[in-house]
Motif scaffolding. Structure first.
Motif, PDB file in Angstrom:
ATOM      1  N   VAL A 225       0.832  -1.208   0.000  1.00 61.75           N
ATOM      2  CA  VAL A 225       0.000   0.000   0.000  1.00 61.75           C
ATOM      3  C   VAL A 225       0.866   1.257   0.000  1.00 61.75           C
ATOM      4  O   VAL A 225       0.556   2.230  -0.665  1.00 61.75           O
ATOM      5  CB  VAL A 225      -0.963  -0.002   1.215  1.00 61.75           C
ATOM      6  CG1 VAL A 225      -1.678   1.335   1.364  1.00 61.75           C
ATOM      7  CG2 VAL A 225      -1.981  -1.120   1.068  1.00 61.75           C
ATOM      8  N   PHE A 226       1.982   1.214   0.728  1.00 56.56           N
ATOM      9  CA  PHE A 226       2.745   2.456   0.876  1.00 56.56           C
ATOM     10  C   PHE A 226       3.989   2.557   0.025  1.00 56.56           C
ATOM     11  O   PHE A 226       4.573   3.613  -0.094  1.00 56.56           O
ATOM     12  CB  PHE A 226       3.096   2.694   2.348  1.00 56.56           C
ATOM     13  CG  PHE A 226       1.865   2.952   3.151  1.00 56.56           C
ATOM     14  CD1 PHE A 226       1.128   4.104   2.931  1.00 56.56           C
ATOM     15  CD2 PHE A 226       1.414   2.044   4.079  1.00 56.56           C
ATOM     16  CE1 PHE A 226      -0.035   4.349   3.634  1.00 56.56           C
ATOM     17  CE2 PHE A 226       0.244   2.274   4.798  1.00 56.56           C
ATOM     18  CZ  PHE A 226      -0.480   3.426   4.565  1.00 56.56           C
ATOM     19  N   LEU A 255       5.397   6.637   4.747  1.00 53.37           N
ATOM     20  CA  LEU A 255       4.006   7.030   4.547  1.00 53.37           C
ATOM     21  C   LEU A 255       3.928   8.280   3.678  1.00 53.37           C
ATOM     22  O   LEU A 255       4.916   9.002   3.541  1.00 53.37           O
ATOM     23  CB  LEU A 255       3.360   7.280   5.918  1.00 53.37           C
ATOM     24  CG  LEU A 255       3.458   6.086   6.865  1.00 53.37           C
ATOM     25  CD1 LEU A 255       2.958   6.449   8.242  1.00 53.37           C
ATOM     26  CD2 LEU A 255       2.680   4.897   6.313  1.00 53.37           C
ATOM     27  N   PRO A 356      -7.017  -3.069   1.900  1.00 52.97           N
ATOM     28  CA  PRO A 356      -6.219  -1.833   1.914  1.00 52.97           C
ATOM     29  C   PRO A 356      -6.716  -0.787   2.915  1.00 52.97           C
ATOM     30  O   PRO A 356      -5.896  -0.127   3.571  1.00 52.97           O
ATOM     31  CB  PRO A 356      -6.350  -1.315   0.484  1.00 52.97           C
ATOM     32  CG  PRO A 356      -6.645  -2.535  -0.334  1.00 52.97           C
ATOM     33  CD  PRO A 356      -7.443  -3.438   0.548  1.00 52.97           C
ATOM     34  N   LYS A 360      -4.429   0.958   5.876  1.00 56.98           N
ATOM     35  CA  LYS A 360      -4.245   2.400   6.057  1.00 56.98           C
ATOM     36  C   LYS A 360      -4.596   2.813   7.484  1.00 56.98           C
ATOM     37  O   LYS A 360      -3.902   3.630   8.093  1.00 56.98           O
ATOM     38  CB  LYS A 360      -5.101   3.184   5.049  1.00 56.98           C
ATOM     39  CG  LYS A 360      -4.485   3.121   3.659  1.00 56.98           C
ATOM     40  CD  LYS A 360      -5.340   3.829   2.624  1.00 56.98           C
ATOM     41  CE  LYS A 360      -4.792   3.530   1.241  1.00 56.98           C
ATOM     42  NZ  LYS A 360      -5.814   3.590   0.205  1.00 56.98           N
ATOM     43  N   ALA A 363      -1.793   1.805   9.747  1.00 53.64           N
ATOM     44  CA  ALA A 363      -0.660   2.733   9.634  1.00 53.64           C
ATOM     45  C   ALA A 363      -0.936   4.010  10.420  1.00 53.64           C
ATOM     46  O   ALA A 363      -0.059   4.541  11.102  1.00 53.64           O
ATOM     47  CB  ALA A 363      -0.397   3.051   8.170  1.00 53.64           C
ATOM     48  N   ARG A 364      -2.190   4.488  10.346  1.00 53.15           N
ATOM     49  CA  ARG A 364      -2.540   5.709  11.070  1.00 53.15           C
ATOM     50  C   ARG A 364      -2.433   5.488  12.585  1.00 53.15           C
ATOM     51  O   ARG A 364      -1.929   6.324  13.320  1.00 53.15           O
ATOM     52  CB  ARG A 364      -3.964   6.155  10.693  1.00 53.15           C
ATOM     53  CG  ARG A 364      -4.019   7.664  10.422  1.00 53.15           C
ATOM     54  CD  ARG A 364      -5.401   8.115   9.966  1.00 53.15           C
ATOM     55  NE  ARG A 364      -5.886   7.380   8.812  1.00 53.15           N
ATOM     56  CZ  ARG A 364      -7.178   7.110   8.577  1.00 53.15           C
ATOM     57  NH1 ARG A 364      -8.112   7.490   9.444  1.00 53.15           N
ATOM     58  NH2 ARG A 364      -7.551   6.467   7.504  1.00 53.15           N
TER      59      ARG A 364
END
Ligand SMILES: Nc1nc2c(ncn2[C@@H]2O[C@H](COP(=O)(O)OP(=O)(O)OP(=O)(O)O)[C@@H](O)[C@H]2O)c(=O)[nH]1
Ligand SMILES: [Mg+2]
Length: 430
Positions: A225-226, A255, A356, A360, A363-364
């Motif tokens: 994703v990143f 990120l 996905p 995300k 990650a946040r």
């Protein structure tokens, strides 16, 4: 002529057995033992249990049970029995003598699986040490099994009057010390790399948890994703099997906010992981021990997920990892029909590593924790400090950079340590 027929590997049939010790977690550990047996390519055809408070010192099970096992095995035409605990060398020998069957305890089974999975030189050495340490007290005075496995080489210079088993022990001890030496050399390189990573001041996050929970998949999806295409090239091995990962892999996640952290993927846990194995994997697990944050990945779709979390907590404790903040990441929510995901509840995330939007949100969550004590400040570095500017660009989130008459003006997010380091260059923003 080439053989066009594929040989279908025949699975050896086994019986599993265990003492419940009156423990509530017994059923779960027996299920786990069956899984471990399957992972070792064995077919479990029956199980035998007994509720004894203490194991029989001579034969583990009580003597009636031993007879029952012998008869059951004869009836099923099975030669091997797998035991849920670690047996003492004499218990193993007594059981085999009394029944004529082959007994494997939980420790040996796990060691076999690890030996089968080990691919790198480091993992192979770690597993071999653990196996030799397990074998050492179990060498039968007359038997010579280990030498046979090793082709009988290197045993010609035996000292006068030395028995074969003493000689075997000496050879094994020598091999263990050689392997430890080799590992120490490998660890030195690893330590240097690890030190370099520490110096890079990037926060370190480690994925930990029960085997097959989805740690490697989570790492791969974060990379995907990143980091897009370049992330795909750095993918780690993921597979639906126990102990797919034996080696720690470290990857950098960047990120879109330009925030970066290092993520490591580690070996999975199982209950009663052999102590020797944990010892030998300590260097590999050092990455998790140094982390600023742990993500405990849990297979939320497994009915035994709570026991798996207890196992993970116990193993972390045994490795000495106790004071690191932890996110609980309840994975595979897609397999639980009635579960809403991704969903955040404090530091607990319900998610699917294959989704996905979940990745995300993970990650946040991670960044909100690891960058919580970071501060964005304005620095003015004279041109003579060009090296510091380069250092900051490499290690911190630089939000803007302007060249002025007095030097380079940076707006940058700094860790508390960096804040102290660059205090002299801070411009007051009143
Ligand atoms: N359906 C579903 N399957 C998943 C998910 N996450 C992982 N898996 C599957 O679970 C299996 C194990 O995943 P891994 O990522 O290898 O697990 P691990 O925790 O790294 O396991 P070890 O390295 O063995 O400790 C693989 O077949 C994955 O495809 C998920 O969110 N949903
Ligand atoms: Mg893995």
């Amino acid at each position: 002529m080439t053989d066009t027929y594929q040989t279908i590997p025949t699975q050896e049939q086994v019986i599993i057995g265990g003492l419940s010790h009156g423990k509530a977690s017994f059923e779960y550990t027996m299920t786990e033992l069956a899984e471990l047996a399957r992972a070792d390519n064995l077919e479990v055809v029956d199980r035998v249990t007994q509720n004894l408070d203490r194991m029989d010192a001579a034969t583990y099970f009580g003597s009636g049970k031993v007879t029952e096992i012998k008869e059951l095995a004869q009836g099923l035409n099975v030669q091997t029995v797998i035991i849920n605990d670690e047996l003492s060398p004499s218990q193993l020998a007594n059981l085999e003598k009394r029944t004529g069957l082959h007994f494997i305890d939980r420790t040996e089974l796990i060691l076999e699986i690890f030996a089968d999975r080990a691919k790198t030189r480091e993992a192979k050495a770690q597993v071999e040490i653990a196996r030799l340490q397990y074998a050492l007290p179990r060498i039968h005075p007359s038997a010579n099994t280990l030498d046979q496995q090793r082709g009988g080489g290197g045993l010609m210079n035996r000292g006068a009057g030395e028995t074969q088993s003493e000689l075997n022990r000496r050879t094994i001890r020598k091999r263990i010390s050689d392997l430890k030496q080799q590992l120490a050399t490998m660890a030195k390189t690893e330590n240097t790399k690890r030190q370099r990573r520490r110096n890079s001041a990037l926060p370190q996050v480690a994925l930990v948890g029960y085997t097959n929970a989805g740690k490697s998949t989570t790492m791969n999806q974060l990379l995907e994703v990143f980091a897009g295409e370049s992330g795909s090239k750095k993918q780690v091995f993921e597979k639906n099997m126990l102990f797919a990962t034996l080696d720690t892999s470290v990857r950098e996640i960047q990120l879109p906010t330009n925030q970066r952290f290092l993520l490591s993927d580690t070996v999975g846990f199982v209950s009663s992981l052999p102590h020797n194995l944990i010892e030998s994997f300590k260097t590999t697990l050092a990455e998790a021990a140094q982390a600023d944050l742990l993500i405990q990945v849990v297979d939320y779709s497994d009915p035994n997920y709570q026991e798996m979390m207890v196992t993970t907590a116990q193993t972390l404790q045994e490795i000495g990892i106790t004071d690191i903040p932890m996110i609980y990441a309840f994975n595979k929510a897609d397999l639980k029909g009635d579960t809403v995901y991704p969903e955040l509840d404090g530091h607990d995330l319900t998610y699917s590593a294959k989704d996905p939007a979940s990745i995300k949100l993970l990650a946040r969550l991670v960044t909100s924790i690891i960058f919580a004590d970071y501060q964005t400040v304005d620095l003015l570095l004279p041109f003579s400090q060009a090296k510091d500017v380069a250092e900051l660009e490499a290690t911190a989130e630089v939000k803007s950079k302007v060249y002025t008459d007095q030097g380079t003006a940076l707006k940058v997010s700094l860790s508390p340590a960096q804040l102290t380091q660059y205090q002299a260059f801070q411009v007051s923003t009143r």
